[in-house]
Motif scaffolding. Structure first.
Motif, mmCIF file in Angstrom:
data_model
loop_
_atom_site.group_PDB
_atom_site.id
_atom_site.type_symbol
_atom_site.label_atom_id
_atom_site.label_comp_id
_atom_site.label_asym_id
_atom_site.label_seq_id
_atom_site.Cartn_x
_atom_site.Cartn_y
_atom_site.Cartn_z
ATOM 1 N N UNK A 174 -13.529 -31.063 10.301
ATOM 2 C CA UNK A 174 -14.503 -30.374 11.144
ATOM 3 C C UNK A 174 -14.665 -28.932 10.657
ATOM 4 N N UNK A 175 -15.873 -28.364 10.855
ATOM 5 C CA UNK A 175 -16.126 -27.040 10.306
ATOM 6 C C UNK A 175 -15.388 -25.905 11.033
ATOM 7 N N UNK A 176 -14.721 -26.158 12.138
ATOM 8 C CA UNK A 176 -14.022 -25.083 12.864
ATOM 9 C C UNK A 176 -12.631 -24.819 12.309
ATOM 10 N N UNK A 177 -11.623 -25.128 13.111
ATOM 11 C CA UNK A 177 -10.237 -24.831 12.742
ATOM 12 C C UNK A 177 -9.798 -25.590 11.498
ATOM 13 N N UNK A 178 -10.318 -26.819 11.304
ATOM 14 C CA UNK A 178 -9.849 -27.606 10.156
ATOM 15 C C UNK A 178 -10.296 -26.997 8.829
ATOM 16 N N UNK A 179 -11.521 -26.465 8.818
ATOM 17 C CA UNK A 179 -11.988 -25.805 7.594
ATOM 18 C C UNK A 179 -11.186 -24.525 7.348
ATOM 19 N N UNK A 180 -10.888 -23.799 8.429
ATOM 20 C CA UNK A 180 -10.114 -22.567 8.279
ATOM 21 C C UNK A 180 -8.752 -22.846 7.661
ATOM 22 N N UNK A 181 -8.047 -23.838 8.205
ATOM 23 C CA UNK A 181 -6.703 -24.101 7.688
ATOM 24 C C UNK A 181 -6.773 -24.700 6.274
ATOM 25 N N UNK A 182 -7.846 -25.459 6.009
ATOM 26 C CA UNK A 182 -8.022 -25.982 4.651
ATOM 27 C C UNK A 182 -8.152 -24.829 3.652
ATOM 28 N N UNK A 183 -8.972 -23.826 4.008
ATOM 29 C CA UNK A 183 -9.140 -22.699 3.096
ATOM 30 C C UNK A 183 -7.849 -21.922 2.901
ATOM 31 N N UNK A 184 -7.068 -21.815 3.990
ATOM 32 C CA UNK A 184 -5.778 -21.135 3.861
ATOM 33 C C UNK A 184 -4.876 -21.898 2.892
ATOM 34 N N UNK A 185 -4.906 -23.239 3.019
ATOM 35 C CA UNK A 185 -4.066 -24.061 2.142
ATOM 36 C C UNK A 185 -4.527 -23.939 0.691
ATOM 37 N N UNK A 186 -5.854 -24.005 0.484
ATOM 38 C CA UNK A 186 -6.367 -23.944 -0.891
ATOM 39 C C UNK A 186 -6.024 -22.616 -1.546
#
Lengths: 502, 318
Positions: free
Chosen positions: B158-170
């Motif tokens: 999802x574009x909310x929290x999941x995208x945020x944490x994905x970017x942090x991981x990347x």
């Protein structure tokens, strides 16, 4: 096969306990009422009643909600046929032929056709659900973004049969529908589009109040304008017998009902397609490929039957992915999914194995509530059909009230009412100037799904459109799409060529 | 005099946050029905969360007035947030606001956490990296190596929290913009897309994935948390086990009131929510929906939510 039957028998023994039968009965009646009231629909009906059922035993609770969801599809047709106010979005297609039929004085027949088609569509959907449920649900999974986009394209072609006499006006209406659909927060990037600085528009335009305005309220304006020229209310004698379908009628509706039932069930199985898409597709296919004694849109029972059978079959089909995979196939089944978790069940691939009583009890109860809904509906037809005899002077304020209440109910605020009134004025202007309304509504429903899926597919393919042609299912759908749009062009060229030859 | 008592009570609660708070702070009493606003539809996660809290408070008679849940979805939830922020009955208005809602609110603009008084965080959802059982990548390492080699790796969420944490991981994996993000509307859609093999990886939360991980249809490849998750997700290593720094961005599920809420009311709600968080019924609910028990009081919630807002504003600038 035998095992499925055994399990179904077990399900029937669960569903026919006194409290579960009562739950199905109450659910069926509530569903018809909720469906007949424009704006509430099955989604809102289930969502509103869900919290109440938390205290029930889960089997009883889902039987009741399943019955509401299910019989709602019966009720949605009533206001569409009698008042030209579709109660929910699948009923838009029902109104196209149902209302003209009622105006011709055949309201009883229209209601009966719609109920019988709903019933047959539902039964076929459920039988397929019993025997092929898990297998079809797995097949539905193959529909990824590119397949869904291609399916939406095919559905979109039905716009061309709804545009009416003036194609330019039809295209304008279609484009306007697509533009309205883009309003609000973009589902892919979260960017805001066309909000005009208004906080309410961040959420886009709600579809149901728009439909109620465009079709229902607009019609009130027209009724008011022509109130002196309208002939005396039609005197049709209403009885269960009078509305009965003749053998000829049955022969007319059998092919569309069967086609739509299979098609609708399959569309119901697809994640995220649902009853609305099914009724659009069912109607479009009947229009394009079916034999119709009267032209569709002028009050042909074939069109009515195609739309109603498809949406009920899809409602049954939507339970397939929900029960066998824990995936909701429509907005309403998404609410039911929330309910399953609240009742302490774990919807997912193991549900049939871990909670067979629940899963099969629900399926069995769908058969029962389908039957109850048909009976309740048939008994009420003589009374319902009297609506058409109400004089225009009484009809106008009643429809206005229904439109306002329905629009308010969809958003639970005045926002819905504002959309409905604006929609009503626009719809009236459309009618006055011979712009067709159906393409606008169809474009609205399909284009947001089309847009999102095209964009997802392009992310997956790194921007290459080849994704729509490389995968077998989307390739087939794209071929169907191109055949549909190019066939008239090629036929035109050929016939011109033939004429030119001496 | 009364005021001083209250301030002391608040201070005590904030600094010590121990004490059994059976005595309601400073004799504060609600003067009308409490309106508990949820900015999404009935039957959703936030709705169930709020109804459970309201039920626990009502059953234990911790409120002298009824609590009414109101679902208000318009304007992508922004209307409900604006209405609560400017409520005319600030002591009796509550809003269910997750850190995901907060990110959306800030991104849409016009409102900030400073328009509210945070009351409590009642639980948290952490994230997993998921893959289909027949997927291309069997471990996160495989996917990382593939991406480094320039292969395409698609990941849904999802574009909310999941995208945020994905970017942090990347960022931590040194793979910024190397995964292709497919934006999906819900965790259910992510699961569907994984089952159908339409995406290689998916970001997900435990509740949505549990049944599929149990049945073996979906595999959890990594836990974005400081420790491993409980079964059936205990096979998924944390990033530190894979040789990176741990990354986490919990989705907090919290409650806020309007900015104009009085100190007395804030301290009353602060205490009440603490009681809810400590109740057996709440723990049962958390277990059922697989939320981590991560209670935070009013002061801690304000701090956390300010951080979330800061991060959202930074992301918005990009």
């Amino acid at each position: 096969m035998v095992e499925s039957l055994q399990m179904l028998a077990m399900g029937f023994s669960v569903a026919t306990s006194v409290e579960n039968l009562l739950a199905a009965f109450i659910g069926a009646i509530l569903g018809i009422l909720v469906g007949a009231m424009p704006g509430i629909g099955s989604l809102a009906g289930c969502a509103l009643l869900l919290p109440i059922t938390f205290k029930f035993n889960p089997v009883t609770a889902i039987i009741m909600l399943g019955a509401i969801y299910y019989s709602n599809m019966f009720g949605g047709a009533y206001s569409a046929i009698l008042l030209n106010v579709p109660g929910d979005s699948p009923a838009i297609m029902t109104a196209l032929d149902g209302y003209p039929l009622a105006r011709k004085g055949r309201a009883g027949k229209a209601l009966l056709t719609s109920n019988v088609s709903s019933f047959v569509g539902g039964v076929i959907g459920m039988v397929i659900l019993v025997f092929l449920g898990p297998a079809l649900a797995r097949l539905g999974l193959k529909f990824g973004p590119s397949e869904m986009a291609a399916l939406m394209l095919v559905a979109m072609t039905s716009v061309s049969w709804l545009v009416g006499e003036n194609p330019v006006k039809g295209v304008i209406a279609t484009c306007l529908g697509m533009m309205i659909a883009t309003m609000g927060v973009d589902g892919i990037t979260g960017n805001v589009r066309y909000d005009f600085g208004n906080i309410y528009l961040l959420g886009g335009i709600n579809f149901i109040p728009l439909v109620i305005g465009f079709i229902g309220l607009a019609q009130v304006f027209e009724l008011a304008e022509n109130r002196f020229s309208v002939a005396e209310p039609i005197q049709e004698k209403f009885s269960i017998l009078g509305g009965l379908l003749t053998r000829h009628d049955i022969r007319r509706i059998t092919p569309p009902v069967l086609k739509s039932s299979f098609l609708g069930t399959f569309v119901g199985f697809l994640p995220g397609a649902g009853a609305t898409t099914a009724s659009f597709l069912g109607y479009a296919i009947q229009k394009k490929f079916g034999k119709n004694e009267e032209e569709l849109g002028t009050g042909a029972i074939e069109g009515l039957a195609a739309a109603e059978a498809a949406n009920n079959a899809a409602a049954a089909g939507a339970f397939g992915p929900l029960l066998s995979l824990g995936i909701p196939g429509s907005g309403t089944t998404a609410v039911l999914l929330g309910g399953l978790m609240m009742w302490g069940l774990n919807p997912g691939p193991m549900l049939f194995a871990s909670e067979p009583e629940f899963a099969w009890g629900l399926i069995a109860s769908l058969f029962i509530s389908n039957l109850i809904a048909l009976l309740v509906a048939m008994i009420s037809i003589p009374w319902m059909a009297k609506v058409i005899r109400v004089p225009v002077g009484v009809m106008i304020p009643s429809i206005i009230t229904i439109c306002f209440v329905g629009a308010y109910a969809t958003t639970n605020s005045m926002y819905g009412v504002v959309i409905m009134v604006i929609g009503g004025v626009l719809g009236y202007l459309f009618q006055k100037n011979d712009y067709p309304v159906a393409p606008l509504l169809l474009a609205y429903v399909l284009s947001s799904s089309l847009e999102i899926n095209v964009r997802r597919a392009l992310v997956i393919s790194k921007g290459s459109v080849s994704i729509f042609f490389e995968r077998p299912i989307s390739l087939v759908l794209m071929l169907v799409f191109f055949t549909l749009i190019l066939a008239p062009v090629i036929r035109g060229i050929l016939s011109r060529a033939r004429k030119q030859r001496p | 005099m009364n005021k001083i008592c209250l301030v002391t009570a608040v201070m005590t609660a904030l600094t010590l946050s121990v004490a059994d708070v059976s005595a309601q702070s400073g004799g504060f009493a609600l003067s009308r029905n409490v309106e508990f606003v949820v900015s999404s539809k009935a039957g959703g996660n936030s709705d169930m969360f709020s109804r459970t809290i309201a039920d626990i408070i009502t059953q234990n008679k911790w409120a002298n007035q009824p609590i009414v849940i109101r679902n208000q979805e318009e304007g992508n939830g922004q209307v409900s947030r604006r209405n609560v922020a400017s409520s005319k009955t600030p002591d009796e208005s509550l809003l269910c606001l997750s850190s995901g809602d907060l990110t959306v609110m800030v991104t849409l603009g016009g409102l900030s956490i400073e328009d509210f008084r945070p009351i409590a965080i009642m639980g948290a959802d952490k994230h997993l990296v998921l893959a289909g059982k027949d997927g291309k990548y069997k471990t996160l390492k495989d996917a990382i190596e593939a991406a480094k080699k320039g292969e395409q790796v698609t990941i849904g969420g999802t574009p909310g929290d999941e995208l945020t944490v994905l970017n942090m991981m990347l960022e931590e994996l040194d793979l910024v913009d190397k995964f292709d993000f497919v934006s999906l509307a819900s965790s259910a859609e992510t699961v569907t897309a994984l089952l159908g093999g339409h995406i290689d990886l998916g970001m997900g939360k435990p509740a949505a994935a549990r049944e599929y991980v149990k049945s073996g249809d979906i595999v959890a490849l990594a836990a974005l948390s400081t420790s491993r998750f409980s079964p059936p997700f205990d096979q998924a290593p944390t990033l530190s086990e894979l040789g990176y720094k741990n990354v986490e961005f919990p989705l907090y599920r919290g409650i806020v009131g309007p900015k104009a809420m009085s100190d007395a009311a804030l301290s009353y709600w602060d205490n009440t929510m603490k009681q809810v968080a400590e109740s057996a019924a709440w723990k049962e609910y958390l277990d059922k929906v697989l939320l981590a028990a991560d209670y935070k009081n009013a002061a801690q919630t304000l701090e956390e939510y300010r951080l979330v807002e800061k991060r959202a504003l930074e992301a918005k600038k990009k």
